[in-house]
Scaffold this motif. Structure first.
Motif, mmCIF file in Angstrom:
data_model
loop_
_atom_site.group_PDB
_atom_site.id
_atom_site.type_symbol
_atom_site.label_atom_id
_atom_site.label_comp_id
_atom_site.label_asym_id
_atom_site.label_seq_id
_atom_site.Cartn_x
_atom_site.Cartn_y
_atom_site.Cartn_z
ATOM 1 N N TYR A 145 12.626 40.123 -28.885
ATOM 2 C CA TYR A 145 12.815 41.002 -27.573
ATOM 3 C C TYR A 145 13.754 39.976 -26.512
ATOM 4 C CZ TYR A 145 9.049 43.207 -30.084
ATOM 5 O OH TYR A 145 7.997 43.777 -30.979
ATOM 6 N N GLN A 146 14.633 41.091 -26.035
ATOM 7 C CA GLN A 146 15.497 40.353 -25.023
ATOM 8 C C GLN A 146 15.719 41.367 -23.756
ATOM 9 O OE1 GLN A 146 19.315 38.821 -26.567
ATOM 10 N NE2 GLN A 146 20.369 39.344 -24.702
ATOM 11 N N TRP A 147 15.604 40.445 -22.527
ATOM 12 C CA TRP A 147 16.017 40.828 -21.354
ATOM 13 C C TRP A 147 17.134 40.189 -20.792
ATOM 14 C CZ3 TRP A 147 11.329 39.519 -23.359
ATOM 15 C CH2 TRP A 147 10.354 40.536 -23.134
ATOM 16 N N GLU A 148 17.978 40.893 -19.768
ATOM 17 C CA GLU A 148 18.897 40.224 -19.197
ATOM 18 C C GLU A 148 18.694 40.078 -17.632
ATOM 19 O OE1 GLU A 148 22.757 41.725 -20.549
ATOM 20 O OE2 GLU A 148 21.888 41.264 -22.706
ATOM 21 N N ALA A 149 19.440 39.424 -16.866
ATOM 22 C CA ALA A 149 19.254 39.405 -15.466
ATOM 23 C C ALA A 149 20.377 38.867 -14.678
ATOM 24 C CB ALA A 149 17.746 38.624 -15.006
ATOM 25 N N ASP A 150 20.271 39.246 -13.399
ATOM 26 C CA ASP A 150 21.544 38.506 -12.192
ATOM 27 C C ASP A 150 20.416 37.112 -11.677
ATOM 28 O OD1 ASP A 150 23.359 39.989 -12.741
ATOM 29 O OD2 ASP A 150 22.694 41.619 -11.257
ATOM 30 N N VAL A 151 21.191 36.215 -11.404
ATOM 31 C CA VAL A 151 20.444 34.960 -10.937
ATOM 32 C C VAL A 151 20.650 34.519 -9.554
ATOM 33 C CG1 VAL A 151 20.000 32.664 -11.443
ATOM 34 C CG2 VAL A 151 20.423 34.162 -13.302
ATOM 35 N N VAL A 190 14.356 30.413 -6.853
ATOM 36 C CA VAL A 190 15.376 31.384 -7.820
ATOM 37 C C VAL A 190 14.759 32.594 -7.700
ATOM 38 C CG1 VAL A 190 14.255 30.778 -9.807
ATOM 39 C CG2 VAL A 190 16.500 31.433 -10.017
ATOM 40 N N THR A 191 15.606 33.749 -7.897
ATOM 41 C CA THR A 191 15.115 34.950 -8.163
ATOM 42 C C THR A 191 16.043 35.760 -9.517
ATOM 43 O OG1 THR A 191 14.582 35.245 -5.890
ATOM 44 C CG2 THR A 191 15.222 37.392 -6.968
ATOM 45 N N PHE A 192 15.317 36.363 -10.419
ATOM 46 C CA PHE A 192 16.113 37.115 -11.129
ATOM 47 C C PHE A 192 15.781 38.495 -11.009
ATOM 48 C CE2 PHE A 192 14.089 33.187 -13.501
ATOM 49 C CZ PHE A 192 15.382 32.315 -13.397
ATOM 50 N N THR A 193 16.863 39.204 -11.146
ATOM 51 C CA THR A 193 16.841 40.938 -11.043
ATOM 52 C C THR A 193 17.321 41.134 -12.478
ATOM 53 O OG1 THR A 193 17.572 40.724 -8.717
ATOM 54 C CG2 THR A 193 17.924 42.849 -10.007
ATOM 55 N N ILE A 194 16.327 41.948 -13.021
ATOM 56 C CA ILE A 194 16.465 42.420 -14.257
ATOM 57 C C ILE A 194 17.795 43.515 -14.415
ATOM 58 C CG2 ILE A 194 15.536 43.521 -16.144
ATOM 59 C CD1 ILE A 194 14.238 40.891 -15.870
ATOM 60 N N THR A 195 18.660 43.302 -15.377
ATOM 61 C CA THR A 195 19.649 44.230 -15.626
ATOM 62 C C THR A 195 19.507 44.997 -16.853
ATOM 63 O OG1 THR A 195 21.202 42.503 -16.381
ATOM 64 C CG2 THR A 195 21.032 43.069 -14.177
ATOM 65 N N SER A 196 19.122 44.527 -18.013
ATOM 66 C CA SER A 196 18.509 45.012 -19.166
ATOM 67 C C SER A 196 17.239 44.719 -19.700
ATOM 68 C CB SER A 196 19.732 44.458 -20.418
ATOM 69 O OG SER A 196 19.603 45.058 -21.515
ATOM 70 N N ALA A 197 16.612 45.558 -20.560
ATOM 71 C CA ALA A 197 15.301 45.423 -20.895
ATOM 72 C C ALA A 197 14.965 45.977 -22.056
ATOM 73 C CB ALA A 197 14.264 45.631 -19.853
ATOM 74 N N PRO A 198 14.012 45.568 -23.114
ATOM 75 C CA PRO A 198 13.761 46.292 -24.348
ATOM 76 C C PRO A 198 13.339 47.667 -24.097
ATOM 77 C CG PRO A 198 12.793 44.180 -24.269
ATOM 78 C CD PRO A 198 13.445 44.341 -22.912
#
Length: 318
Positions: free
Chosen positions: A214-220, A232-240
């Protein structure tokens, strides 16, 4: 999202899944005069930040342009204004002599020719000297996080967002680069392997794998205060699409806030990173110990010596 033909429409560049993911993400653009985020459409040329990233980069921004007559920084747009830098007030002092030179304080910058602006009398409230100091086309640059160096770029490039001054003041080398294999160590963790891939443009992808991946993507966003390590902060841009059965659920637009620190392996073949962050949109853990029970905590291993260690087979695509 609506269907399109990539053979005839040059803007038809995404798959249906990619388009659906982007359309669901709330985007915002910074109003630098008020330092507030305004909702926008990602189809707009200057709409490049998710709402979560905008809240960090805009509302909490310290950018400004120094007024040499008052020693006070004024709000400005770092994408267009020369001298608009982060941490402006740290170095802003009174350096101009108001009684010297031209007494006419009615000059302003005429931008009717955007490639060659000129100062004109009656067009503002500045002296001629002050106007000529700032009335110019800003040099643009973007940060290469691999070496912490700013490189000149063309404003027509959608990733070329900041003036050279702002880039030089804020661009730092990031150690959040490359492929890291990881295990979760907080209490009540779920057995499985995590893989984190950090890209040079400030984005990342991470996966959880048991029997299925399962994959997520994020801005860092790196920086800020942290009790331990680097914030550090991750903002989710893609999720399952379906996450109910997973040990971790994060939807597009949600943020994970935390910190990390690194350490070399014993024989300099691998390197370690210890990372902790909140549950989605939760409070940042106070310490690594706190994250063991109130967040998520990981031990990550990356290759330090590429001649003897290679994790490229599990690298995630951006």
């Amino acid at each position: 999202c609506s269907g399109c033909d990539p053979t005839t429409d040059p803007e038809c560049i995404y798959t249906s899944d990619q388009c659906d993911a982007m359309c669901d993400v709330p985007y915002a653009v910074c109003d630098w005069d008020t330092k507030t985020c305004v909702a926008c459409s990602p189809t707009d040329a200057n709409c490049t930040m998710t709402a979560g990233t905008c809240d960090l980069d805009c509302a909490q921004s310290t950018v400004g342009v120094c007024n040499p007559h008052t020693g006070v920084c004024e709000n400005c747009d770092p994408t267009t204004t020369t001298g608009c830098v982060s941490g402006c007030q740290d170095s802003c002092t009174v350096t101009a002599d108001d009684d010297a030179g031209d007494d006419d304080s009615t000059y302003g910058c005429d931008w009717s020719n955007s490639t060659a602006p000129v100062c004109v009398s009656g067009g503002g409230s500045q002296s001629k000297g002050d106007c000529e100091q700032w009335c110019m086309v800003a040099s643009m640059a973007k940060c290469n996080y691999t070496d912490g160096t700013c490189y000149e770029c063309d404003a027509s490039d959608p990733t070329c967002l900041y003036t050279e001054d702002y880039c030089e003041a804020s661009c730092t080398k990031s150690d959040l680069i490359g492929v890291w294999r990881s295990i979760e160590i907080n209490t009540e963790f779920t057995r499985g392997e995590w893989v984190f891939t950090f890209f040079e443009d400030g984005k990342m992808a991470f996966t959880f794998h048991d029997e299925t991946e399962y994959q997520w993507e994020a801005d860092v966003a790196v920086g800020g205060s942290a009790a331990e390590g680097t914030s550090v902060t991750f903002t989710i841009t893609s999720a399952p699409d379906s996450q109910e059965a997973l040990p971790f659920q994060a939807d597009i637009g949600q943020t994970l806030s935390g910190f990390y620190k690194g350490a070399d392996g014993q024989w300099a073949v691998t390197e370690f990173m210890y990372m902790a962050f909140s549950f989605p949109d939760g409070s940042t853990p106070a310490t690594f110990d706190d994250a063991m029970t109130s967040g998520m905590e990981f031990v990550l291993v990356g290759c330090k010596d590429a001649t003897t260690c290679d994790f490229s087979s599990v690298a995630l695509e951006e």
